[in-house]
Structure formats: C-alpha cells, structure tokens
Design an enzyme around this catalytic site. Structure first.
Site, PDB file in Angstrom:
ATOM      1  N   LYS A   2     -14.190   0.832  -4.128  1.00  0.00           N
ATOM      2  CA  LYS A   2     -15.283   1.273  -3.247  1.00  0.00           C
ATOM      3  C   LYS A   2     -16.349   2.004  -4.051  1.00  0.00           C
ATOM      4  CE  LYS A   2     -12.368   1.999   0.810  1.00  0.00           C
ATOM      5  NZ  LYS A   2     -11.811   3.006   1.701  1.00  0.00           N
ATOM      6  N   GLU A   5       0.827  -1.215   0.000  1.00  0.00           N
ATOM      7  CA  GLU A   5       0.000   0.000   0.000  1.00  0.00           C
ATOM      8  C   GLU A   5       0.858   1.261   0.000  1.00  0.00           C
ATOM      9  OE1 GLU A   5      -2.885   0.167   3.212  1.00  0.00           O
ATOM     10  OE2 GLU A   5      -4.550  -0.094   1.838  1.00  0.00           O
ATOM     11  N   HIS A   7       7.865 -26.943  -1.390  1.00  0.00           N
ATOM     12  CA  HIS A   7       7.198 -28.022  -2.138  1.00  0.00           C
ATOM     13  C   HIS A   7       6.070 -27.469  -3.006  1.00  0.00           C
ATOM     14  CE1 HIS A   7       9.386 -31.143   0.154  1.00  0.00           C
ATOM     15  NE2 HIS A   7       9.473 -30.129   1.012  1.00  0.00           N
TER      16      HIS A   7
HETATM   17  O1  PA5 Z   1      -3.183   1.471   5.864  1.00  0.00           O
HETATM   18  C1  PA5 Z   1      -4.279   1.967   5.690  1.00  0.00           C
HETATM   19  O2  PA5 Z   1      -4.494   3.199   5.834  1.00  0.00           O
HETATM   20  C2  PA5 Z   1      -5.493   1.123   5.328  1.00  0.00           C
HETATM   21  O3  PA5 Z   1      -5.144  -0.198   5.120  1.00  0.00           O
HETATM   22  C3  PA5 Z   1      -6.529   1.202   6.435  1.00  0.00           C
HETATM   23  O4  PA5 Z   1      -5.979   0.711   7.623  1.00  0.00           O
HETATM   24  C4  PA5 Z   1      -7.776   0.396   6.076  1.00  0.00           C
HETATM   25  O5  PA5 Z   1      -8.294   0.819   4.848  1.00  0.00           O
HETATM   26  C5  PA5 Z   1      -8.840   0.543   7.162  1.00  0.00           C
HETATM   27  O6  PA5 Z   1      -9.168   1.884   7.341  1.00  0.00           O
HETATM   28  P1  PA5 Z   1      -9.987   2.378   8.589  1.00  0.00           P
HETATM   29  O7  PA5 Z   1      -9.175   2.147   9.800  1.00  0.00           O
HETATM   30  O8  PA5 Z   1     -10.220   3.834   8.340  1.00  0.00           O
HETATM   31  O9  PA5 Z   1     -11.267   1.597   8.643  1.00  0.00           O
END
Ligand code: PA5
Length: 425
Positions: free
Chosen positions: A413, A277, A298
């Site tokens: 989303k 990310e 394996h």
């Molecule tokens: O690293 C990040 O920002 C994302 O992976 C969030 O943790 C994830 O989308 C969850 O978001 P939130 O805590 O706002 O529900």
C-alpha cells in the site's frame, strides 16, 4: 459433524502448548468471534434489509476485499444461491475488465450495493464504491442512498462518517473481530440473507461449536465424543497440532486443501486467506494452497504424486455432496468401455476417486489428513467455519505468531500510494 481422520498421535507437550494457546486466545482483544456474537436487533434489521433488496433489486453488488468479501462468497458458492437476487462482487481487485463485467451483467436492471469495509479506508473497495455511487446517482436520482447498505466500524473511518452523513442503512463490524474472522457477523450475514441462505441455522451450528468454552476438558482428547461442541473443538485442536507437527518437526512447509467438489473452491480461497494472513509472518508459516479434484488431478496431481516432498494434504470429504442422483446410463455397443459403471452414481465414482487419490498420495510420500463433513448445507458450513477459525488461531499461536494482525499487507500500500502521488506519502 466434522471428523478428522489421521494416523498421527498427539504429543503431550503440544497438547499442553495448545491449552496455553487457547487461554491466550480467550484473553485476546481480537477474539470476539469465539462466541459468534450477533445482536438480535441488528440481525432483524439485516433480515428486513435483505427482504427490501429482494423486492427492489435483481442484483446486489458486494464491494469489499479480503475478509470483507471472501467469507460470504465462500458460503454462497458452497451452498448455492437460493434467491432471485444474484450477488455480484466488486472492489476486490483493480481490474478494469472485472469491473466492466459486473457493469455488463447489471445492464439496465435494478441493483443495490453493500459496501463492506471495517477500516472504511481500503483503496480497492473505496474506488469501486465511488464508481458505483456515480451510477446509482445517475440511475436513481435523489433516491440513490436508499440502495446503499454500509457495513463498517460502529464509530470511526471514512465509510462510517460518509454513511452517517448520507444516511445509508448501516451494519456494524464488531471492533473485536478482524476481517478474516468476520464471516459470521454483518460482513457475511447481509449478503448471505440476500442469497437466501438460512443464516439462523448457520449461526446456531457455529454457536453450538462455540459451546466448548463452557466445558473444562483438561484437553483429555476423546475423538469418539459425539457432543457437537466437544467434538468440533477437539478436532480443531488436533488439526492445529498436527499441522504444526508436520511443519515444525517434519519440515513440511506447504498445506494443500483438496476437495472433490467444485462448489467448495471459494471456501478454499477463504481458508487460504484465513490461514495465510494469520500465520505468514516473522518469516514463518505454512503456505496454504488449494486444489479441486478430479479436475486438478490432471494438472497439479502430477506434482502432488511425484514433485518435491515438502507438502502435506488435507482432503475434505463431503459425505453427501448433493441431493441429486445422476447415474451412468447404458449405451448400445459399449464402445467407450464404460459398461462396468452402468447404474453407478457420479457421487459414488467421485468417492472412489477420492479414496484412490488419498492412497496414491500416501504411497507417493505425502502425509494426508482427511476432514469429513456431512454436506454443503448451512449446519455443516457454520460448524466448518468455526472449526477452521479456531484451528487457525491455535495453530498460529503454536508457531509463535499473532493470529489476528496482518502488518505485512501495508508494504504494497505504501509503495502504491507513493507511486500514485497520494498526499502524505
Ligand atoms: O482479514 C483482514 O483483516 C483483511 O483481509 C481485511 O479484511 C481486508 O484487508 C479488508 O479490510 P477492510 O474491511 O478494512 O476494508
């Protein structure tokens, strides 16, 4: 102590770039995690909440997705749950089966819920929370709110507003720390405390690593320096630089994080989220993948040995993976031909498998970095979390992307909301 073993020499121009990257990271409004900030009052409140949960619940259901669940699950899986309360997870998928399995496991036992969402508006955890609220209300009547712990923004968001209205005990996700860098905040701390993890030792180790900010090295790298703050910092800088050398200069687009310890598998999931990310944007980024050997020798082992050569591998070696000793016993007749191993520890054999694999993969044309940690205990894990967070931020900066945003996750989303008929989409 974390030690990175590699034959790569660090190029001066990348060291200079890393130094500039560090200056930018220090100034970034989303780099709150750099100092491992945890408020003492809030930590004490979390300790009291954990004690209450341990006294009135058999299960804690952690509702969250991405950075709101992976970090603490990684730590609890790696160290092992030391309490009588089992931590379960919900809201990290939309699977009926997964939700049903959590319900089946809880059965008629007492449970509490820790709903974790920084934004407070993420769909998967919001749906799971609604489902669990219905069960809590049904089971505990007007007392249901005393079993809900909300970890969210201090001032805004649907979860924040609901927590205020319903009087849930709440903990704060600092607004200068993003989800995937938040494991050492309330996001991770409450579930870890409930699981009996020694959070104080973890925080101390991470804060020791954070001590690099007090030094002015001028980036004179000295891997032999044993000061834990200097050492972890320098290893993180070297790891970040070598990753970018392998990616940008040698065209290796995929990094495989390998361990020889099944308990490290979830930690690798957290690592994938952190790096994936943070770096995968603007059509750039090293694709993070993971394997657990010898199991995966394996399966993916074949690909690693002889498949496309667009990969490098980072092998995590855990010096003392277990406090137990399990030795190969003798057996009459030696029909299985294993007499040559009689009396040997499984750890010793596993270590030889690691050595053999690293050599085989190097001979097969895969660059291998070795990352050594002492064990899977709180001190080592706290240090490792900080090491990877720092290395990730530097590496992303070196490739010219923002380590702290994730604009790409919005695309699915928007489509999903349209398909589901959410008002305004
Ligand atoms: O690293 C990040 O920002 C994302 O992976 C969030 O943790 C994830 O989308 C969850 O978001 P939130 O805590 O706002 O529900």
């Amino acid at each position: 102590m974390i030690t990175l073993r590699t034959d790569y020499t660090i190029k001066t121009e990348r060291l200079t770039a890393a130094k500039n990257a560090l200056e930018e990271i220090k100034q970034d409004p989303m780099a709150g995690w750099l100092t491992v900030p945890v408020n003492d009052n809030e930590l004490n409140r979390m300790k009291s909440a954990a004690e209450k949960i341990q006294s009135d619940s058999k299960y804690l259901v952690c509702i969250g997705i991405g950075g709101s669940y992976l970090g603490h699950k990684a730590v609890i899986d790696a160290i092992g749950n030391k309490s009588g309360v089992k931590v379960l997870y919900a809201g990290n998928s939309l699977s009926t089966t997964a939700f049903g399995e959590v319900l089946d496991e809880i059965g008629s036992n007492d449970f509490s819920v820790n709903v974790i969402s920084k934004s407070g508006t993420t769909t998967e955890p919001a749906i799971a929370f609604r489902l669990f609220k219905a069960i809590l209300k049904n089971r505990y009547g007007s007392n249901w709110t005393s079993r809900v712990y909300a970890t969210t923004d201090a001032k805004k968001g649907a979860l924040h507003d609901e927590a205020e209205k319903n009087g849930y005990e709440s903990f704060v996700v600092p607004n200068n720390i993003g989800g995937r860098y938040s494991v050492l905040t309330a996001v991770g701390i409450l579930p870890m405390l409930v699981a009996g993890i020694d959070v104080d030792t973890m925080l101390k180790a991470a804060r020791t690593a954070a001590g690099w900010q007090e030094y002015d090295f001028g980036l004179a790298m000295n891997p032999a320096n044993e000061d834990p703050a200097v050492h972890t910092f320098e290893e993180a800088v070297r790891y970040a630089i070598i990753r970018q050398d392998l990616y940008a200069d040698e065209g290796l687009e995929m990094e495989v994080l390998a361990s020889f310890e099944p308990r490290f598998a979830t930690f690798a999931e957290w690592w994938k989220q952190l790096f994936g990310e943070s770096e995968g944007k603007q059509n750039k980024g090293i694709f993070p993948a993971s394997v657990v050997y010898t199991t995966d020798l394996h399966s993916l082992g074949q690909y690693m040995q002889e498949g496309r050569r667009n990969i490098f591998e980072t092998v995590v070696k855990i010096t003392t993976p277990s406090d137990r000793e399990i030795k190969v016993p003798s057996e009459d007749g030696n029909l299985d031909g294993l007499d040559y191993l009689v009396g040997q520890n499984l750890d010793y054999i596993n270590d030889k498998a690691l050595e053999a694999t690293v050599n085989a993969h190097k001979n097969g044309g895969i660059p291998v970095l070795s990352l050594e940690i002492n064990d899977l205990k709180e001190k080592s894990i706290g240090e490792l979390i900080y090491f990877f967070e720092l290395a990730c931020a530097i590496s992303a900066k070196l490739s010219g992307v923002n380590p702290f945003d994730q604009p790409g996750v919005e695309a699915y989303k928007t489509n999903m909301f349209k398909l589901l008929g959410k008002p305004g989409f």
